[in-house]
Write a protein that holds these residues in place. Structure first.
Motif, mmCIF file in Angstrom:
data_model
loop_
_atom_site.group_PDB
_atom_site.id
_atom_site.type_symbol
_atom_site.label_atom_id
_atom_site.label_comp_id
_atom_site.label_asym_id
_atom_site.label_seq_id
_atom_site.Cartn_x
_atom_site.Cartn_y
_atom_site.Cartn_z
ATOM 1 N N UNK A 78 0.859 -1.185 0.000
ATOM 2 C CA UNK A 78 0.000 0.000 0.000
ATOM 3 C C UNK A 78 0.895 1.236 0.000
ATOM 4 N N UNK A 79 0.711 2.109 -0.988
ATOM 5 C CA UNK A 79 1.513 3.325 -1.048
ATOM 6 C C UNK A 79 0.760 4.417 -1.799
ATOM 7 N N UNK A 80 1.110 5.657 -1.511
ATOM 8 C CA UNK A 80 0.601 6.797 -2.269
ATOM 9 C C UNK A 80 1.619 7.085 -3.363
ATOM 10 N N UNK A 81 1.133 7.183 -4.603
ATOM 11 C CA UNK A 81 2.006 7.388 -5.757
ATOM 12 C C UNK A 81 1.877 8.821 -6.248
ATOM 13 N N UNK A 82 2.993 9.493 -6.310
ATOM 14 C CA UNK A 82 3.074 10.846 -6.857
ATOM 15 C C UNK A 82 3.157 10.699 -8.373
ATOM 16 N N UNK A 83 2.059 10.956 -9.062
ATOM 17 C CA UNK A 83 2.027 10.767 -10.511
ATOM 18 C C UNK A 83 2.938 11.739 -11.248
ATOM 19 N N UNK A 84 3.120 12.927 -10.719
ATOM 20 C CA UNK A 84 4.005 13.896 -11.365
ATOM 21 C C UNK A 84 5.449 13.394 -11.362
ATOM 22 N N UNK A 85 5.823 12.692 -10.316
ATOM 23 C CA UNK A 85 7.189 12.175 -10.200
ATOM 24 C C UNK A 85 7.398 10.914 -11.032
ATOM 25 N N UNK A 86 6.364 10.101 -11.135
ATOM 26 C CA UNK A 86 6.517 8.800 -11.797
ATOM 27 C C UNK A 86 6.091 8.778 -13.253
ATOM 28 N N UNK A 87 5.476 9.836 -13.726
ATOM 29 C CA UNK A 87 5.033 9.859 -15.117
ATOM 30 C C UNK A 87 6.174 10.326 -16.003
ATOM 31 N N UNK A 88 6.520 9.522 -16.988
ATOM 32 C CA UNK A 88 7.606 9.850 -17.906
ATOM 33 C C UNK A 88 7.046 9.878 -19.321
ATOM 34 N N UNK A 89 7.174 11.016 -19.972
ATOM 35 C CA UNK A 89 6.632 11.226 -21.321
ATOM 36 C C UNK A 89 5.144 10.887 -21.301
ATOM 37 N N UNK A 119 -3.374 12.941 -21.166
ATOM 38 C CA UNK A 119 -3.867 14.246 -20.712
ATOM 39 C C UNK A 119 -2.741 15.048 -20.054
ATOM 40 N N UNK A 120 -1.980 14.390 -19.206
ATOM 41 C CA UNK A 120 -0.896 15.066 -18.485
ATOM 42 C C UNK A 120 0.163 15.591 -19.447
ATOM 43 N N UNK A 121 0.388 14.878 -20.542
ATOM 44 C CA UNK A 121 1.387 15.311 -21.518
ATOM 45 C C UNK A 121 0.993 16.626 -22.183
ATOM 46 N N UNK A 122 -0.296 16.911 -22.211
ATOM 47 C CA UNK A 122 -0.770 18.150 -22.830
ATOM 48 C C UNK A 122 -0.802 19.323 -21.856
ATOM 49 N N UNK A 123 -0.489 19.070 -20.572
ATOM 50 C CA UNK A 123 -0.545 20.120 -19.563
ATOM 51 C C UNK A 123 0.821 20.780 -19.395
ATOM 52 N N UNK A 156 4.086 22.284 -17.661
ATOM 53 C CA UNK A 156 4.862 21.983 -16.462
ATOM 54 C C UNK A 156 5.189 23.299 -15.768
ATOM 55 N N UNK A 157 5.831 23.233 -14.623
ATOM 56 C CA UNK A 157 6.138 24.437 -13.846
ATOM 57 C C UNK A 157 6.871 25.486 -14.677
ATOM 58 N N UNK A 158 7.865 25.055 -15.446
ATOM 59 C CA UNK A 158 8.615 26.005 -16.272
ATOM 60 C C UNK A 158 7.723 26.644 -17.331
ATOM 61 N N UNK A 159 6.784 25.850 -17.863
ATOM 62 C CA UNK A 159 5.873 26.369 -18.873
ATOM 63 C C UNK A 159 4.915 27.393 -18.268
ATOM 64 N N UNK A 160 4.428 27.111 -17.043
ATOM 65 C CA UNK A 160 3.547 28.083 -16.381
ATOM 66 C C UNK A 160 4.302 29.384 -16.131
ATOM 67 N N UNK A 197 -1.638 24.379 -25.581
ATOM 68 C CA UNK A 197 -1.954 23.013 -26.009
ATOM 69 C C UNK A 197 -1.979 22.885 -27.536
ATOM 70 N N UNK A 198 -2.442 23.916 -28.229
ATOM 71 C CA UNK A 198 -2.408 23.901 -29.689
ATOM 72 C C UNK A 198 -0.958 23.838 -30.156
ATOM 73 N N UNK A 199 -0.114 24.635 -29.553
ATOM 74 C CA UNK A 199 1.309 24.614 -29.906
ATOM 75 C C UNK A 199 1.944 23.262 -29.631
ATOM 76 N N UNK A 200 1.595 22.649 -28.517
ATOM 77 C CA UNK A 200 2.123 21.328 -28.184
ATOM 78 C C UNK A 200 1.680 20.296 -29.214
ATOM 79 N N UNK A 201 0.409 20.362 -29.600
ATOM 80 C CA UNK A 201 -0.123 19.397 -30.559
ATOM 81 C C UNK A 201 0.553 19.540 -31.917
ATOM 82 N N UNK A 202 0.832 20.761 -32.319
ATOM 83 C CA UNK A 202 1.457 20.980 -33.621
ATOM 84 C C UNK A 202 2.931 20.581 -33.629
#
Length: 143
Positions: A27-38, A95-99, A101-105, A136-141
């Motif tokens: 049983x553990x809490x998973x930080x998705x921001x830390x474990x999500x790669x690409x 979905x997360x890939x289209x959001x 990140x801190x540097x982008x904000x 997001x439009x820029x990311x998609x293109x």
């Protein structure tokens, strides 16, 4: 982990199974921001095994991989992808890939400050949403 100290995008993963006559509960809490790669879904079985101190080259690890994980207590964006103890990791990752990140904000905030004189983008929800849509439009293109 108390909700106030949990990562922004997280969920609880739990796996209970028997192996060689012993019951094991991971049983553990998973930080998705830390474990999500690409755009890849995290290997939740491996994360649970590591949290439980289980060697990935053991028969116990193989037993872990053969059982389904129950997910609960999602936070942030994970809420939309976690239902009835199931987590749609591939949709969450896409979905997360289209959001941004801190540097982008920070870059979006700099644009709002430089071009519009807005010091706090969070105070302008409509403008923040518009900049996010343009991002997001820029990311998609560029993909």
């Amino acid at each position: 982990m108390p909700p106030s100290t949990r990562p922004l995008n997280s969920l609880r993963a739990r796996l209970c199974f028997s192996f060689k006559g012993e019951t094991h509960t991971l049983d553990t809490v998973i930080d998705l921001d830390r474990h999500l790669h690409a755009t890849q879904t995290p290997n939740f079985h491996a994360i649970l095994a590591q949290a439980g101190g289980i060697d990935p080259y053991s028969y116990l690890y193989e037993a872990i991989e053969s059982h389904e994980i129950a997910f609960s207590e999602p936070t942030g964006m994970a809420v939309a992808y976690c239902h009835a103890e199931h987590f749609d990791g591939s949709s969450y990752a896409a979905h997360a890939a289209r959001q941004p990140h801190d540097n982008d904000w920070a870059a979006l905030q700099a644009i709002a400050t430089q071009h519009l004189g807005i010091a706090d983008l969070n105070a302008q929800a409509d403008l923040k949403a518009a900049l996010l849509a343009a991002y997001q439009v820029g990311q998609a293109r560029s993909a």
